[in-house]
Motif scaffolding. Structure first.
Motif, PDB file in Angstrom:
ATOM      1  N   GLN A 124       0.828  -1.207   0.000  1.00 11.33           N
ATOM      2  CA  GLN A 124       0.000   0.000   0.000  1.00 11.33           C
ATOM      3  C   GLN A 124       0.863   1.258   0.000  1.00 11.33           C
ATOM      4  O   GLN A 124       0.590   2.212  -0.738  1.00 11.33           O
ATOM      5  CB  GLN A 124      -0.927  -0.007   1.222  1.00 11.33           C
ATOM      6  CG  GLN A 124      -2.029  -1.055   1.152  1.00 11.33           C
ATOM      7  CD  GLN A 124      -2.823  -1.117   2.439  1.00 11.33           C
ATOM      8  OE1 GLN A 124      -2.364  -1.656   3.443  1.00 11.33           O
ATOM      9  NE2 GLN A 124      -4.015  -0.559   2.418  1.00 11.33           N
ATOM     10  N   GLU A 125       1.899   1.276   0.829  1.00  9.29           N
ATOM     11  CA  GLU A 125       2.783   2.445   0.891  1.00  9.29           C
ATOM     12  C   GLU A 125       3.510   2.650  -0.433  1.00  9.29           C
ATOM     13  O   GLU A 125       3.666   3.788  -0.899  1.00  9.29           O
ATOM     14  CB  GLU A 125       3.789   2.258   2.027  1.00  9.29           C
ATOM     15  CG  GLU A 125       3.154   2.302   3.410  1.00  9.29           C
ATOM     16  CD  GLU A 125       4.104   1.906   4.525  1.00  9.29           C
ATOM     17  OE1 GLU A 125       3.841   2.266   5.680  1.00  9.29           O
ATOM     18  OE2 GLU A 125       5.110   1.212   4.245  1.00  9.29           O
ATOM     19  N   ALA A 126       3.929   1.558  -1.068  1.00  5.46           N
ATOM     20  CA  ALA A 126       4.626   1.657  -2.353  1.00  5.46           C
ATOM     21  C   ALA A 126       3.700   2.191  -3.443  1.00  5.46           C
ATOM     22  O   ALA A 126       4.115   2.999  -4.292  1.00  5.46           O
ATOM     23  CB  ALA A 126       5.189   0.293  -2.752  1.00  5.46           C
ATOM     24  N   VAL A 139      -4.047   7.841  -0.904  1.00  7.79           N
ATOM     25  CA  VAL A 139      -4.078   7.453   0.502  1.00  7.79           C
ATOM     26  C   VAL A 139      -4.410   5.971   0.596  1.00  7.79           C
ATOM     27  O   VAL A 139      -5.249   5.463  -0.151  1.00  7.79           O
ATOM     28  CB  VAL A 139      -5.104   8.283   1.307  1.00  7.79           C
ATOM     29  CG1 VAL A 139      -6.514   8.120   0.755  1.00  7.79           C
ATOM     30  CG2 VAL A 139      -5.069   7.936   2.783  1.00  7.79           C
ATOM     31  N   ALA A 140      -3.711   5.279   1.482  1.00  9.42           N
ATOM     32  CA  ALA A 140      -4.012   3.874   1.771  1.00  9.42           C
ATOM     33  C   ALA A 140      -5.013   3.854   2.919  1.00  9.42           C
ATOM     34  O   ALA A 140      -4.684   4.187   4.056  1.00  9.42           O
ATOM     35  CB  ALA A 140      -2.742   3.114   2.145  1.00  9.42           C
ATOM     36  N   SER A 141      -6.238   3.485   2.618  1.00 10.64           N
ATOM     37  CA  SER A 141      -7.344   3.690   3.550  1.00 10.64           C
ATOM     38  C   SER A 141      -7.145   3.002   4.896  1.00 10.64           C
ATOM     39  O   SER A 141      -7.348   3.601   5.954  1.00 10.64           O
ATOM     40  CB  SER A 141      -8.645   3.198   2.902  1.00 10.64           C
ATOM     41  OG  SER A 141      -8.825   3.829   1.661  1.00 10.64           O
ATOM     42  N   THR A 142      -6.745   1.728   4.890  1.00 14.73           N
ATOM     43  CA  THR A 142      -6.634   1.005   6.155  1.00 14.73           C
ATOM     44  C   THR A 142      -5.394   1.411   6.948  1.00 14.73           C
ATOM     45  O   THR A 142      -5.249   1.017   8.103  1.00 14.73           O
ATOM     46  CB  THR A 142      -6.610  -0.519   5.921  1.00 14.73           C
ATOM     47  OG1 THR A 142      -5.572  -0.841   4.990  1.00 14.73           O
ATOM     48  CG2 THR A 142      -7.954  -0.996   5.380  1.00 14.73           C
ATOM     49  N   ALA A 193      -6.165  -5.408  -0.240  1.00  9.54           N
ATOM     50  CA  ALA A 193      -5.740  -4.077   0.195  1.00  9.54           C
ATOM     51  C   ALA A 193      -6.240  -3.086  -0.843  1.00  9.54           C
ATOM     52  O   ALA A 193      -6.621  -3.471  -1.954  1.00  9.54           O
ATOM     53  CB  ALA A 193      -4.229  -3.993   0.342  1.00  9.54           C
ATOM     54  N   SER A 194      -6.223  -1.805  -0.499  1.00  4.66           N
ATOM     55  CA  SER A 194      -6.692  -0.808  -1.460  1.00  4.66           C
ATOM     56  C   SER A 194      -6.039   0.547  -1.217  1.00  4.66           C
ATOM     57  O   SER A 194      -5.508   0.816  -0.140  1.00  4.66           O
ATOM     58  CB  SER A 194      -8.218  -0.657  -1.377  1.00  4.66           C
ATOM     59  OG  SER A 194      -8.611  -0.181  -0.101  1.00  4.66           O
ATOM     60  N   VAL A 195      -6.086   1.366  -2.255  1.00  9.17           N
ATOM     61  CA  VAL A 195      -5.555   2.730  -2.228  1.00  9.17           C
ATOM     62  C   VAL A 195      -6.529   3.619  -2.989  1.00  9.17           C
ATOM     63  O   VAL A 195      -7.040   3.225  -4.047  1.00  9.17           O
ATOM     64  CB  VAL A 195      -4.156   2.806  -2.872  1.00  9.17           C
ATOM     65  CG1 VAL A 195      -3.727   4.253  -3.091  1.00  9.17           C
ATOM     66  CG2 VAL A 195      -3.124   2.069  -2.018  1.00  9.17           C
ATOM     67  N   ILE A 196      -6.813   4.806  -2.464  1.00  5.73           N
ATOM     68  CA  ILE A 196      -7.640   5.795  -3.161  1.00  5.73           C
ATOM     69  C   ILE A 196      -6.719   6.830  -3.789  1.00  5.73           C
ATOM     70  O   ILE A 196      -5.757   7.286  -3.155  1.00  5.73           O
ATOM     71  CB  ILE A 196      -8.617   6.491  -2.195  1.00  5.73           C
ATOM     72  CG1 ILE A 196      -9.452   5.474  -1.427  1.00  5.73           C
ATOM     73  CG2 ILE A 196      -9.543   7.441  -2.959  1.00  5.73           C
ATOM     74  CD1 ILE A 196     -10.319   6.094  -0.344  1.00  5.73           C
TER      75      ILE A 196
END
Length: 301
Positions: A124-126, A139-142, A193-196
């Motif tokens: 997610q950070e990558a 932004v990585a929501s979790t 996992a997810s990213v907005i």
């Protein structure tokens, strides 16, 4: 940009050392080739999640604004939600098939699942950095401070403010099942996992808005293999009992953590009410091993 993103995520899965089992367990990959899907930030399904998940489940726009990211007028329509599927490796899946202890998942799965958590965070950070380097916001929501669990002490009603399984459904990556997992094209034995982002990504269309379209039981009344596989008797024709499931998962974590695995496990502080507990999140997932939907979508297109 979709193809570039997919290539980036695949390369990260292949090269990141966090996606590796300990040498004592063969040193192979924890997760195989990932899948990605994209949902529109203004998709009306996110409002539906406030009904089916819980009233405090956030929409992409709410998560975006809560993290104080820039949003001009009508910014919601420009948001994209990237869902990432983490399929367990064939080695781990095969270990689940030949598991000799029907009450407990195989050790290689428990170790892999536990060590997977820092890897998933790093992915997610990558991905957030990938979008930022492209001049976009993300932004990585979790991983956000506004992500939390709601009514955690009330087990039948536990839910989070951002359900990764429901996000995957919105992004067209699969549907739910009798055991309440998500059946994707690479099966249900997966993580999410997810990213907005506000990056200009093409949306992945859902093949069906029917939430159980990929489950044989709901499609034609057959299968029910997950009922037989569940040692906690948490699955019936009526669905999945979260309370029974949670009770069995705690038994699994207690039993497995007694074994000499501590050097391969990462403890996880979990706040229940005002009490902070240290646990080893080892999971169970026996309902997802050696079943028709383990590594594929069993329902023909």
């Amino acid at each position: 940009m979709n193809e570039s993103l997919q290539n980036f995520v695949e390369e990260y899965f292949s090269s990141c050392e966090l996606n590796r089992l300990p040498g004592e367990y063969g040193g192979g990959r924890i997760f195989a080739r990932p899948l990605t899907g994209i949902a529109r930030g203004d998709d009306k399904i996110f409002l539906k999640f406030k009904e089916v998940v819980g009233p405090q489940h956030l929409t992409p726009a709410e998560m975006w604004s809560a993290n104080q990211l820039p949003g001009e007028e009508d910014f919601e329509s420009r948001l994209r939600v990237v869902s990432i599927i983490f399929p367990y490796s064939e080695e781990i899946r095969e270990a689940g098939k030949i598991n000799k202890a029907p009450e407990l998942p195989p050790e290689i799965y428990c170790v892999g699942r536990n060590l997977a958590n820092p890897f998933m965070k790093s992915v997610q950070e990558a991905v957030v950095c990938y979008f930022q380097e492209a001049g976009c916001h993300a932004v990585a929501s979790t991983l956000s401070p506004v992500f939390t669990w709601v009514n955690y002490t009330d087990l039948p009603r536990i839910y989070s403010t951002w359900s990764e399984r429901h996000i995957a459904f919105a992004a067209g990556l699969g549907t739910f099942s009798l055991h309440e997992g998500m059946i994707t094209e690479v099966g249900c034995n997966v993580r999410f996992a997810s990213v907005i982002t506000d990056a200009p990504l093409a949306v992945t269309e859902r093949s069906s808005d029917e939430p159980y379209a990929n489950c044989l039981y709901y499609a034609n009344g057959t299968c029910r293999a997950c009922i037989e596989k569940c040692p906690g008797h948490a699955i019936t024709n009526d669905g999945h009992d979260k309370q029974k499931c949670g009770q069995h998962v705690r038994k699994v974590e207690e039993e497995i953590s007694k074994r000499s695995l501590q050097s391969f496990l990462i403890s996880d502080p979990l706040k229940i009410g005002e009490e902070l507990k240290i646990r080893y999140p080892l999971g169970c997932a026996l309902c997802q091993f050696d079943v028709p939907c383990m590594d594929r979508n069993p329902v023909p297109k």
